[in-house]
Scaffold this active site. Sequence first.
Site, PDB file in Angstrom:
ATOM      1  N   HIS A 121       0.958  -1.102  -0.039  1.00 59.60           N
ATOM      2  CA  HIS A 121      -0.176   0.089  -0.012  1.00 59.60           C
ATOM      3  C   HIS A 121       1.034   1.177  -0.147  1.00 59.60           C
ATOM      4  CE1 HIS A 121      -2.803   3.024   1.917  1.00 59.60           C
ATOM      5  NE2 HIS A 121      -3.630   2.353   1.471  1.00 59.60           N
ATOM      6  N   ASP A 198       3.480  -4.546   8.308  1.00 54.40           N
ATOM      7  CA  ASP A 198       2.176  -3.699   8.074  1.00 54.40           C
ATOM      8  C   ASP A 198       1.022  -4.480   8.450  1.00 54.40           C
ATOM      9  OD1 ASP A 198      -0.214  -2.459   6.809  1.00 54.40           O
ATOM     10  OD2 ASP A 198       0.575  -1.707   5.026  1.00 54.40           O
ATOM     11  N   GLN A 201      -4.335  -4.995   7.325  1.00 53.06           N
ATOM     12  CA  GLN A 201      -5.167  -5.774   6.993  1.00 53.06           C
ATOM     13  C   GLN A 201      -5.282  -7.326   7.616  1.00 53.06           C
ATOM     14  OE1 GLN A 201      -7.689  -4.992   4.912  1.00 53.06           O
ATOM     15  NE2 GLN A 201      -6.879  -3.239   3.684  1.00 53.06           N
ATOM     16  N   LYS A 224     -10.093  -0.375  10.757  1.00 49.94           N
ATOM     17  CA  LYS A 224     -10.447  -1.394  10.109  1.00 49.94           C
ATOM     18  C   LYS A 224     -10.835  -2.857  10.936  1.00 49.94           C
ATOM     19  CE  LYS A 224      -6.927  -0.535   6.353  1.00 49.94           C
ATOM     20  NZ  LYS A 224      -7.893   0.180   5.500  1.00 49.94           N
ATOM     21  N   CYS A 362      -4.685   2.515  -3.734  1.00 50.36           N
ATOM     22  CA  CYS A 362      -3.557   2.927  -3.152  1.00 50.36           C
ATOM     23  C   CYS A 362      -2.603   2.010  -3.386  1.00 50.36           C
ATOM     24  CB  CYS A 362      -3.760   3.387  -1.743  1.00 50.36           C
ATOM     25  SG  CYS A 362      -5.056   4.561  -1.165  1.00 50.36           S
TER      26      CYS A 362
HETATM   27  N1  7TS Z   1      -1.586  -0.778   4.761  1.00 48.12           N
HETATM   28  C1  7TS Z   1      -2.617  -1.704   4.068  1.00 48.12           C
HETATM   29  C2  7TS Z   1      -2.293  -2.931   3.568  1.00 48.12           C
HETATM   30  C3  7TS Z   1      -3.665  -1.002   3.915  1.00 48.12           C
HETATM   31  O1  7TS Z   1      -4.692  -1.753   3.384  1.00 48.12           O
HETATM   32  C4  7TS Z   1      -4.123   0.237   4.426  1.00 48.12           C
HETATM   33  C5  7TS Z   1      -5.469   0.780   3.857  1.00 48.12           C
HETATM   34  C6  7TS Z   1      -3.138   1.158   5.104  1.00 48.12           C
HETATM   35  C7  7TS Z   1      -1.945   0.437   5.016  1.00 48.12           C
HETATM   36  C8  7TS Z   1      -3.334   2.549   5.152  1.00 48.12           C
HETATM   37  O2  7TS Z   1      -4.330   2.462   6.496  1.00 48.12           O
HETATM   38  P1  7TS Z   1      -4.824   3.921   7.042  1.00 48.12           P
HETATM   39  O3  7TS Z   1      -5.781   3.219   7.883  1.00 48.12           O
HETATM   40  O4  7TS Z   1      -3.612   4.304   7.683  1.00 48.12           O
HETATM   41  O5  7TS Z   1      -5.472   4.491   5.968  1.00 48.12           O
HETATM   42  N2  7TS Z   1      -6.059   0.412   3.126  1.00 48.12           N
HETATM   43  C9  7TS Z   1      -7.267   0.806   2.349  1.00 48.12           C
HETATM   44  C10 7TS Z   1      -7.986   0.011   1.212  1.00 48.12           C
HETATM   45  O6  7TS Z   1      -7.586  -0.834   0.819  1.00 48.12           O
HETATM   46  N3  7TS Z   1      -8.904   0.850   0.769  1.00 48.12           N
HETATM   47  O7  7TS Z   1      -8.995   2.087   1.855  1.00 48.12           O
HETATM   48  C11 7TS Z   1      -7.765   1.880   2.685  1.00 48.12           C
END
Ligand code: 7TS
Length: 408
Positions: A121, A198, A201, A224, A362
Amino acid sequence: MNTKEIRQLFPILHQEVNGHPLVYLDSAATSQKPVSVIEAVKHYYERDNSNVHRGVHTLGSRATDAYEGAREKLVRFLNAGSAEEVIFTRGTTSALNLVATGYARSVCREGDEIVITPMEHHSNLIPWQQAAKATGAVLKYIPLQEDGTIRLEDVEQTITERTKIVSVTYVSNVLGVVNPVKEIAAIAQRKGAKMVVDGAQSTPHLKVDVQDLDCDFYTLSGHKMCGPTGIGALYGKRALLEEMDPIEYGGEMIDHVDLYDSTWKDLPWKFEGGTPIIAGAVGLGAAIDFLESIGLDEIDRHEKRITAYALERMSDIKDLNVYGPRSDRAGLITFNLGDVHPHDVATVLDAEGIAIRAGHHCCQPLMRWLQVSATARASFYLYNTEEDVDRLIASLIKTKEYFGHAIG
Ligand code: 7TS
């Protein structure tokens, strides 16, 4: 608790969207919130709201207890060594930036290496790209196999004695790949590199034990995993966090301040400058209680069942291409329907009350690797049912008929 009972705990699911009962298939972007989380945040604001670690008054100590109590829950949930190792952040993005700025920039020198993968991501790619640029380190990528998985032989080859940091997603938000992060961490450490995972997910869906993974850093996003937006965490091994300098200076994080110099509080507060996201932490604590009351193993089993069912049903739709491995995958399916633009697919589905995500997720470098500009994605969580999948499939078939000319 069965899925029907679980669904009762999520008020948002019980509504019509565009004249149809809502089918929410976008939990990888953000999950929905159970009533216990909503109530915990409400209760905090109605009864305990105050700033933390400051006043001696009763509300102040209640707020501090609630905030630090949430940290304790997270420590247990991740099996971290102690509360010093768990820092509240805004989410995964700010946790990864904290490591890339506070750690990588101080340890990397010209010619050192930072190793990631093309499936990351942007939040786990750009911070390293920028840290590499700032330090003269080389950014290297572990290559992907045709199905999007990575092989440990390639991990072994890519990480060298010059590698300082390896950062890999546990679960890909596009491919559904579950990476062997424990094995990668062992390789990284054998070669003297630090391992960052990371966990955006993985944490909502899999039982995570940071000591068992033996990673050096681990990140997560509360929103999430049934928690509120704006709260997440960085786990780090204590010795490394002790070494790191803060990247945000101000209130809450100082010990002693003079006109020309200052000292910092102990861990974890050294990294929590400013008034923290107190209600968010309280909500995250309630989310952890909720997930534990269902059981992460049960959530994982449920999602695997739904995903296998969806994959099987999707395989009957001609011209529907699914990306990522066929088996051993997480609860999300990224796909394209012939040449129909994924935004069109998502728009038609939305008209039927079905929420899926469309775009590059992303992951622009991964889209280029897949040779597409965008994809559609359905992602599942503990509240999704086979009926949700049936609605998705019926709408995809309709979409296919509607855009028939675009399909080969
Ligand atoms: N890493 C992964 C693997 C992700 O899927 C996401 C967000 C992030 C980092 C960033 O997370 P945040 O909470 O700091 O924004 N993924 C997604 C997605 O797949 N659709 O919207 C956000």
